[in-house]
Enzyme design. Structure first.
Site, PDB file in Angstrom:
ATOM      1  N   ASN A  61       0.843  -1.199   0.000  1.00 14.39           N
ATOM      2  CA  ASN A  61       0.000   0.000   0.000  1.00 14.39           C
ATOM      3  C   ASN A  61       0.877   1.248   0.000  1.00 14.39           C
ATOM      4  O   ASN A  61       1.937   1.294   0.632  1.00 14.39           O
ATOM      5  CB  ASN A  61      -1.007   0.002   1.158  1.00 14.39           C
ATOM      6  CG  ASN A  61      -0.391  -0.072   2.532  1.00 14.39           C
ATOM      7  OD1 ASN A  61       0.626  -0.716   2.723  1.00 14.39           O
ATOM      8  ND2 ASN A  61      -0.994   0.581   3.503  1.00 14.39           N
ATOM      9  N   GLU A  63       0.447   5.377   0.437  1.00 10.38           N
ATOM     10  CA  GLU A  63      -0.488   6.426   0.853  1.00 10.38           C
ATOM     11  C   GLU A  63      -0.042   7.797   0.345  1.00 10.38           C
ATOM     12  O   GLU A  63       1.031   7.936  -0.242  1.00 10.38           O
ATOM     13  CB  GLU A  63      -0.619   6.396   2.386  1.00 10.38           C
ATOM     14  CG  GLU A  63      -1.218   5.077   2.856  1.00 10.38           C
ATOM     15  CD  GLU A  63      -1.478   5.016   4.355  1.00 10.38           C
ATOM     16  OE1 GLU A  63      -1.007   5.891   5.102  1.00 10.38           O
ATOM     17  OE2 GLU A  63      -2.168   4.063   4.765  1.00 10.38           O
ATOM     18  N   CYS A  72      -4.297   0.642  -2.163  1.00  7.61           N
ATOM     19  CA  CYS A  72      -4.095  -0.586  -1.387  1.00  7.61           C
ATOM     20  C   CYS A  72      -3.045  -1.482  -2.054  1.00  7.61           C
ATOM     21  O   CYS A  72      -2.825  -1.412  -3.273  1.00  7.61           O
ATOM     22  CB  CYS A  72      -5.387  -1.389  -1.304  1.00  7.61           C
ATOM     23  SG  CYS A  72      -6.704  -0.614  -0.376  1.00  7.61           S
ATOM     24  N   GLU A  74      -3.281  -4.640  -2.688  1.00  2.00           N
ATOM     25  CA  GLU A  74      -3.855  -5.605  -3.642  1.00  2.00           C
ATOM     26  C   GLU A  74      -4.039  -4.990  -5.020  1.00  2.00           C
ATOM     27  O   GLU A  74      -3.750  -5.621  -6.039  1.00  2.00           O
ATOM     28  CB  GLU A  74      -5.211  -6.109  -3.131  1.00  2.00           C
ATOM     29  CG  GLU A  74      -5.148  -6.885  -1.833  1.00  2.00           C
ATOM     30  CD  GLU A  74      -5.299  -6.010  -0.588  1.00  2.00           C
ATOM     31  OE1 GLU A  74      -4.871  -4.829  -0.625  1.00  2.00           O
ATOM     32  OE2 GLU A  74      -5.837  -6.491   0.409  1.00  2.00           O
ATOM     33  N   CYS A 121     -10.333  -4.983   0.740  1.00  2.00           N
ATOM     34  CA  CYS A 121     -11.478  -4.069   0.762  1.00  2.00           C
ATOM     35  C   CYS A 121     -12.346  -4.282  -0.483  1.00  2.00           C
ATOM     36  O   CYS A 121     -11.934  -4.933  -1.450  1.00  2.00           O
ATOM     37  CB  CYS A 121     -11.008  -2.620   0.849  1.00  2.00           C
ATOM     38  SG  CYS A 121     -10.388  -1.947  -0.712  1.00  2.00           S
ATOM     39  N   CYS A 124     -10.805  -3.345  -3.886  1.00  2.00           N
ATOM     40  CA  CYS A 124      -9.792  -4.296  -4.370  1.00  2.00           C
ATOM     41  C   CYS A 124     -10.458  -5.573  -4.879  1.00  2.00           C
ATOM     42  O   CYS A 124     -10.029  -6.150  -5.882  1.00  2.00           O
ATOM     43  CB  CYS A 124      -8.787  -4.617  -3.272  1.00  2.00           C
ATOM     44  SG  CYS A 124      -7.663  -3.237  -2.953  1.00  2.00           S
TER      45      CYS A 124
HETATM   46  N1  THU Z   1      -5.140  -1.424   2.910  1.00  2.00           N
HETATM   47  C1  THU Z   1      -4.607  -2.290   2.000  1.00  2.00           C
HETATM   48  O1  THU Z   1      -3.564  -2.019   1.397  1.00  2.00           O
HETATM   49  N2  THU Z   1      -5.257  -3.448   1.783  1.00  2.00           N
HETATM   50  C2  THU Z   1      -6.363  -3.877   2.473  1.00  2.00           C
HETATM   51  O2  THU Z   1      -6.844  -4.966   2.213  1.00  2.00           O
HETATM   52  C3  THU Z   1      -6.955  -3.024   3.498  1.00  2.00           C
HETATM   53  C4  THU Z   1      -6.368  -1.659   3.633  1.00  2.00           C
HETATM   54  C5  THU Z   1      -4.409  -0.176   3.179  1.00  2.00           C
HETATM   55  C6  THU Z   1      -5.077   1.087   2.736  1.00  2.00           C
HETATM   56  C7  THU Z   1      -4.457   2.082   3.675  1.00  2.00           C
HETATM   57  O3  THU Z   1      -3.203   2.477   3.164  1.00  2.00           O
HETATM   58  C8  THU Z   1      -4.235   1.302   4.948  1.00  2.00           C
HETATM   59  O4  THU Z   1      -4.241  -0.068   4.577  1.00  2.00           O
HETATM   60  C9  THU Z   1      -5.285   1.535   6.023  1.00  2.00           C
HETATM   61  O5  THU Z   1      -6.556   1.356   5.546  1.00  2.00           O
END
Ligand code: THU
Length: 165
Positions: A61, A63, A72, A74, A121, A124
């Site tokens: 991930n 940000e 994310c 995925e 999520c 994804c």
């Molecule tokens: N996130 C993911 O990368 N994958 C998931 O399946 C759930 C959430 C990330 C998004 C964000 O950067 C952080 O986790 C918190 O939500």
């Protein structure tokens, strides 16, 4: 009126019960949590996709100060997989996460993996489902230090999905 029911089957395994090639995929997802850029949530996620030719494409991930611009692990992994190998089936995806939020600054690398698996999520699932419809089922391996869950497909995690218009 009829009552209808949807059932999902999945496996709960220990690492010792995973085949070696899946353990390798999980190891790549775990390694990617150390390449996450997540200064805002401090939740580090890694994903690794086994491609039809046996190779692995991974992602973490990433940000951004403009929060919705982040992505994310995925989707990072599946978009990279489709960009590097257009038209190639994605056979499996492994996902792992570490919450570094409680660690003092500079000690984030010591944060343990989540005990219970985290699940992708909705956005994804939707992104992965598109590739699943094109090229066949994508198995989902959710790593947790206490339990590993294996789902047979993305669609099992996203029933009644939106796929065409
Ligand atoms: N996130 C993911 O990368 N994958 C998931 O399946 C759930 C959430 C990330 C998004 C964000 O950067 C952080 O986790 C918190 O939500």
């Amino acid at each position: 009126m009829k009552d209808k029911k949807i059932e999902i089957s999945y496996k709960s395994l220990t690492p010792e019960e995973l085949p070696a090639d899946d353990l390798e995929l999980v190891a790549r997802a775990k390694a990617m949590t150390y390449r996450s850029y997540a200064p805002y949530s401090r939740f580090h996620v890694g994903a690794a996709i086994r491609m039809a030719d046996g190779s692995i494409v991974d992602g973490s991930n990433q940000e951004n100060a403009a929060y919705p611009s982040g992505i994310c692990a995925e989707r990072n992994a599946c978009w990279q997989a489709s960009s590097l190998h257009p038209g190639m089936a994605m056979k499996k995806i492994a996902i792992a996460a570490r919450n570094v939020g409680n660690m003092p600054e500079g000690e984030e690398a010591d944060a343990p993996f989540q005990g219970s698996p985290i699940s992708p999520c909705g956005a994804c699932r939707q992104a992965l489902l598109e590739y699943e419809h094109l090229h066949g089922d994508i198995e989902v391996i959710l790593f947790g230090a206490d339990n590993i869950y294996v789902f047979p497909s993305i669609s099992s995690l996203l029933p009644f999905s939106f796929t065409e218009f």
